[in-house]
Each structure stands twice: as C-alpha cells, then as structure tokens.
Scaffold this motif. Structure first.
Motif, PDB file in Angstrom:
ATOM      1  N   SER A 109      42.791 -33.487  61.012  1.00 34.18           N
ATOM      2  CA  SER A 109      42.413 -34.483  61.995  1.00 34.18           C
ATOM      3  C   SER A 109      41.158 -34.006  62.711  1.00 34.18           C
ATOM      4  O   SER A 109      41.030 -32.814  63.014  1.00 34.18           O
ATOM      5  CB  SER A 109      43.553 -34.691  62.998  1.00 34.18           C
ATOM      6  N   LEU A 110      40.226 -34.911  62.946  1.00 30.65           N
ATOM      7  CA  LEU A 110      38.982 -34.579  63.622  1.00 30.65           C
ATOM      8  C   LEU A 110      38.913 -35.294  64.965  1.00 30.65           C
ATOM      9  O   LEU A 110      39.368 -36.437  65.093  1.00 30.65           O
ATOM     10  CB  LEU A 110      37.775 -34.983  62.779  1.00 30.65           C
ATOM     11  N   PHE A 151      32.500 -29.909  60.652  1.00 33.54           N
ATOM     12  CA  PHE A 151      33.534 -29.679  61.662  1.00 33.54           C
ATOM     13  C   PHE A 151      33.666 -28.195  61.973  1.00 33.54           C
ATOM     14  O   PHE A 151      33.258 -27.337  61.191  1.00 33.54           O
ATOM     15  CB  PHE A 151      34.886 -30.268  61.223  1.00 33.54           C
ATOM     16  N   ASP A 152      34.228 -27.920  63.147  1.00 38.61           N
ATOM     17  CA  ASP A 152      34.383 -26.554  63.610  1.00 38.61           C
ATOM     18  C   ASP A 152      35.664 -25.944  63.054  1.00 38.61           C
ATOM     19  O   ASP A 152      36.653 -26.645  62.816  1.00 38.61           O
ATOM     20  CB  ASP A 152      34.407 -26.512  65.139  1.00 38.61           C
ATOM     21  N   ARG A 153      35.648 -24.626  62.897  1.00 36.54           N
ATOM     22  CA  ARG A 153      36.802 -23.911  62.362  1.00 36.54           C
ATOM     23  C   ARG A 153      37.971 -23.890  63.341  1.00 36.54           C
ATOM     24  O   ARG A 153      39.138 -23.967  62.946  1.00 36.54           O
ATOM     25  CB  ARG A 153      36.379 -22.481  62.037  1.00 36.54           C
ATOM     26  N   GLN A 154      37.687 -23.782  64.631  1.00 40.59           N
ATOM     27  CA  GLN A 154      38.726 -23.591  65.635  1.00 40.59           C
ATOM     28  C   GLN A 154      39.676 -24.780  65.696  1.00 40.59           C
ATOM     29  O   GLN A 154      39.251 -25.932  65.723  1.00 40.59           O
ATOM     30  CB  GLN A 154      38.093 -23.368  67.009  1.00 40.59           C
ATOM     31  N   VAL A 155      40.976 -24.506  65.730  1.00 41.63           N
ATOM     32  CA  VAL A 155      41.989 -25.546  65.900  1.00 41.63           C
ATOM     33  C   VAL A 155      42.133 -25.820  67.387  1.00 41.63           C
ATOM     34  O   VAL A 155      42.402 -24.907  68.175  1.00 41.63           O
ATOM     35  CB  VAL A 155      43.345 -25.115  65.296  1.00 41.63           C
ATOM     36  N   ARG A 165      52.758 -31.684  61.461  1.00 39.17           N
ATOM     37  CA  ARG A 165      51.684 -31.320  62.386  1.00 39.17           C
ATOM     38  C   ARG A 165      50.418 -31.018  61.588  1.00 39.17           C
ATOM     39  O   ARG A 165      50.415 -30.153  60.711  1.00 39.17           O
ATOM     40  CB  ARG A 165      52.087 -30.090  63.216  1.00 39.17           C
ATOM     41  N   TYR A 166      49.360 -31.743  61.906  1.00 36.69           N
ATOM     42  CA  TYR A 166      48.079 -31.541  61.236  1.00 36.69           C
ATOM     43  C   TYR A 166      47.090 -30.962  62.250  1.00 36.69           C
ATOM     44  O   TYR A 166      46.993 -31.452  63.378  1.00 36.69           O
ATOM     45  CB  TYR A 166      47.539 -32.860  60.692  1.00 36.69           C
TER      46      TYR A 166
END
Length: 276
Positions: A109-110, A151-155, A165-166
């Motif tokens: 998810s973005l 997109f960034d690596r950080q969740v 959970r995505y």
C-alpha cells in the motif's frame, strides 16, 4: 558543546518540527564547520529524498557513504535516488548489497499526499524502489491506474484488508505515467452480483475498476509514535443504494462500451459518467 555539535542539535530540532528550510541551512553550516561529520550529510540526503529532489539527495548520500560505508539506510537512499534518476547500473549495484526484494506478485500500500490529506492505494512492487499502481487514485493526486512510482523503503503503517496486513510506504514521486485516464459514474441500486459483473467486464476489457462510494481510501493525516493500522471497511455497500465507481481506461469509448454491456446483462442503469 562544540559549534558544529550545537548546529546539529538545532538542526535536529527544526527537522523534528517540520521546519525543513532552517534544518537544511543548519546542516549545511555544520558541514562547512566540520566536513567530517557524517550525520549532516545523512540527514540532508534523507530530507532531499523525501522532497523528491533527487540530485542533491544523490550528492549527499554519496558524501555520507564516502565517510562511512556501513550506513545501510543511506545505501538504500542512494539506491532510491539512482532509480529515480535513471541510473540503472548504480541502482543495481546498491540492491546487490541487500537480500531479495519484494516478489513481483506481492502487494503493498502506498500513501499519496494531496490537498492536505493522504490517500492509501494499492501497488505491485517492480523492484526495491519502484511500484506500479493497481488502484484508481483520487483525481487530485495527479496519479493514475498503472502509473509507475518511486516509493520509500520505510514501513510507515499497515493497511488491513480481508484480515491481512499489508505494509504502507510513502510514495516519493512519479517515474513513468500510464496511458490511462480516470472516469467515474453512479450505478443505480446495484446488487453485489451486479458489481461483480461490472468488475469482471472491466478486467476482461483490460480496464481498471474500483468502488469509490463510502471509501476509506482518503483520510486525514494522523501522527503517532506507533505504526498505524488502516481498515478499508466492507467492499460492497448495502443493496438498493446508488453507488459511485471508478473505471480507468485509455478512451471514454471503452468505458461506455463496458457500461452498455453491463446494463444489458444486469438490467441496471448508470448515470453521470465523468472524466477526471
């Protein structure tokens, strides 16, 4: 406390408050005073990455790594900026230092930020820094179905759908626009089966499809020290309620063709077809 240490402390405070302008000024002043201090380069690379200012992000990431090659997060920043700038050889070299990336059939998810709010959308990772949008984003986002974005690596949170959970990642910018436009219309009192029929027709015609009514995709930004979980709610609305849906297509004629077929099959009507 030394002059450069004081500047670093002040820069961190500005950065934490979201005052990027003064944070950047102080980090750069720190570099002039003490060019051997790695943290200033690291933080500047991170700031410019989040702002999608790729050339300065690349510059400061390289500077930081020249002083300390053990900085895993900065290597990742370097890889992301290399992807964004089209430096494929550099990106490939960086990714080789890490383990396997997300499989191509994974789903993430973005978070898109626009109009003072944020929107959660779905995407398929193409590599550790790029993903292809599979949702139909809100028109204000300036994103479309099948756009390729960085997109960034950080969740930064989790999107919960169908009890799974995505991970949610921050979208950092567009890399390649698709040829799809966004359309929307209202469906008159569709049943669950009617909606499934329209979705099937769209898939068969290679069009994007999404339900926009009562959607929880667009939400106000919430700040919290813990990772947030976001819930999309029920996919289908109560029957006998009018419903707004989004369809992604290259031409309006393709949308009209699918909707006409849908009305024949379901004996339902649509109205207010709009291109965004």
């Amino acid at each position: 406390m030394s002059d450069h240490a004081l500047l670093l402390a002040q820069a961190r405070e500005y950065d934490a408050r979201g005052d990027v302008y003064n944070a950047v000024k102080l980090y750069k002043r720190c570099i002039k005073l003490a060019p051997e201090v790695v943290e200033a380069y690291v933080q500047l690379a991170e700031i410019y990455k989040k702002r999608a200012e790729w050339k300065p992000a690349l510059h400061y990431a390289k500077k930081a790594l020249s002083l300390d090659a053990s900085l895993a997060d900065t290597w990742w920043t370097l890889g992301i900026t290399a992807v964004a700038l089209g430096k494929e050889r550099l990106a490939k070299s960086v990714w080789s230092k890490f383990g396997p990336s997300n499989p191509r059939d994974a789903l993430i998810s973005l978070q898109l930020n626009h109009s003072g709010i944020f929107e959660l959308i779905w995407a398929k990772p193409l590599d550790p820094a790029r993903a292809q949008i599979t949702s139909i984003p809100h028109p204000d986002s300036d994103r479309h179905f099948l756009d390729i974005v960085v997109f960034d690596r950080q969740v930064i949170g989790y999107n919960v759908a169908k009890r799974r959970r995505y991970p949610v990642h921050a979208e950092l910018g567009i890399q390649q626009r698709s040829l799809y436009f966004t359309f929307s219309c209202w469906l008159e009192s569709p049943t669950k089966k009617d909606i499934q029929t329209l979705e099937r027709l769209c898939v068969e015609a290679h069009l994007g499809f999404e339900i926009w009514s009562k959607s929880a995709r667009v939400q106000k930004q919430v700040y919290n020290d813990k990772l947030q979980e976001f819930y999309s709610g029920d996919l289908f609305q109560k029957e006998d309620e009018n419903l707004v849906v989004a369809i992604a297509a290259r031409q309006e004629a393709h949308v009209e063709q699918v909707l006409r077929a849908w009305t024949i099959i379901t004996l339902r009507q649509y109205y207010a077809l709009e291109r965004h």
